[in-house]
Design an enzyme around this catalytic site. Structure first.
Site, PDB file in Angstrom:
ATOM      1  N   ALA A 160      35.637  37.926  52.658  1.00  0.00           N
ATOM      2  CA  ALA A 160      36.069  39.287  52.315  1.00  0.00           C
ATOM      3  C   ALA A 160      35.449  39.598  50.956  1.00  0.00           C
ATOM      4  CB  ALA A 160      37.588  39.359  52.277  1.00  0.00           C
TER       5      ALA A 160
ATOM      6  N   ALA B 203      40.061  41.398  43.247  1.00  0.00           N
ATOM      7  CA  ALA B 203      40.033  40.449  44.367  1.00  0.00           C
ATOM      8  C   ALA B 203      40.727  41.066  45.576  1.00  0.00           C
ATOM      9  CB  ALA B 203      40.707  39.143  43.957  1.00  0.00           C
ATOM     10  N   ASN B 204      41.035  40.269  46.580  1.00  0.00           N
ATOM     11  CA  ASN B 204      41.751  40.753  47.771  1.00  0.00           C
ATOM     12  C   ASN B 204      42.569  39.606  48.361  1.00  0.00           C
ATOM     13  OD1 ASN B 204      40.061  39.294  49.828  1.00  0.00           O
ATOM     14  ND2 ASN B 204      38.478  40.528  48.848  1.00  0.00           N
ATOM     15  N   ARG B 205      43.252  39.877  49.467  1.00  0.00           N
ATOM     16  CA  ARG B 205      44.237  38.938  50.023  1.00  0.00           C
ATOM     17  C   ARG B 205      43.648  37.811  50.859  1.00  0.00           C
ATOM     18  NH1 ARG B 205      49.198  41.173  49.296  1.00  0.00           N
ATOM     19  NH2 ARG B 205      49.273  43.436  49.092  1.00  0.00           N
ATOM     20  N   SER B 206      42.325  37.727  51.003  1.00  0.00           N
ATOM     21  CA  SER B 206      41.746  36.697  51.866  1.00  0.00           C
ATOM     22  C   SER B 206      42.110  35.287  51.400  1.00  0.00           C
ATOM     23  CB  SER B 206      40.219  36.846  51.883  1.00  0.00           C
ATOM     24  OG  SER B 206      39.641  35.740  52.528  1.00  0.00           O
TER      25      SER B 206
END
Ligand code: CTP
Ligand code: CA
Length: 221
Positions: free
Chosen positions: A99, A33-36
């Site tokens: 994102a 995943a990512n920080r969005s």
């Protein structure tokens, strides 16, 4: 209920928005995943709805509430996000803010991966995900206005112009995510790049960016 008498320049227009990160399964308990946070995409969906648009928000996993006055579809992976966006066509406006994870695990396992004493960890093999913005920018049912975001840490204008052309977008909203607190935060400083013009907006709240962008869209339709 309070009677809302604001003008509705986007009445009768359909919009599809992506927001948040995607989760790409590695096994039943792990993911990429990512920080969005989804803040910017959700705010844009709400802002377009306020101007009268019929909005479908396709959201990855986020901790924030579904915006009011918007039909929200919840997805996890990039492939599911693409399917949900295509299901929302035809539309007049597409704003791809998510994102999207660029890669997914080539093989996600059905069972939880286990450590084997004395053995080195298995390498994680990755496969590229479909590009949702690029697919929609070149779609047989291409919306009249296709807008993408660009998360950059350097050479923002150059990379944004390249994404505009490559993905078939009418506008790229570029932000410098090397600045602390943009990804996952509440403020954003963006640059709007079209084929003809480049415009820099000052640092402001993501809800303010959303309202200004919704007005920009209404002016272009
Ligand atoms: N995007 C998308 N699907 C993907 C990757 C990106 O729809 N698989 C969209 C994003 O929602 C955004 C735009 O494309 O609107 C640009 O995303 P970004 O991550 O900045 O660009 P990439 O093309 O993935 O290039 P890179 O991450 O290598 O800079
Ligand atoms: Ca990317």
């Amino acid at each position: 209920a309070v009677f809302d008498e604001r003008p509705k320049p986007l009445a009768g227009k359909r919009a599809v928005i992506t927001s948040g990160p995607t989760h790409e399964a590695i096994d039943p308990v792990r993911y990429i995943a990512n920080r969005s946070s989804g803040r910017q995409g959700h705010a844009i969906a709400a802002a377009l709805a306020k101007l009268g648009a019929d909005v479908t928000l396709v959201s990855g996993p986020v901790a924030i509430a579904d915006p009011e006055g918007v039909s929200t579809v919840h997805v996890e992976s990039a492939r599911d996000m693409l399917a949900a966006v295509e299901a929302a066509l035809p539309a007049d406006i597409a704003v791809m803010v998510a994102a999207v994870s660029d890669w997914r695990a080539t093989d996600s396992t059905v069972q939880k991966m286990k450590k084997k004493p004395g053995e080195a960890p298995l390498p994680l093999q990755l496969t590229e995900n479909p590009d949702i913005l690029k697919t929609i920018g070149h779609h047989a049912q291409r919306p009249h206005l296709v807008i993408g975001f660009a998360a950059e840490t350097q050479d923002v204008a150059t990379y944004a112009a390249d994404k505009l052309t490559r993905k078939g977008a009418d506008l790229i909203v570029a932000n410098d995510v090397s600045k602390d607190g943009v990804m996952g935060g509440s403020r954003n400083q963006v640059m709007l790049v079209t084929q003809e013009t480049t415009e820099v907006w000052p640092d402001m709240d993501k809800t303010h960016v959303a309202d200004k962008l919704a007005n920009w869209i209404a002016g272009r339709l």
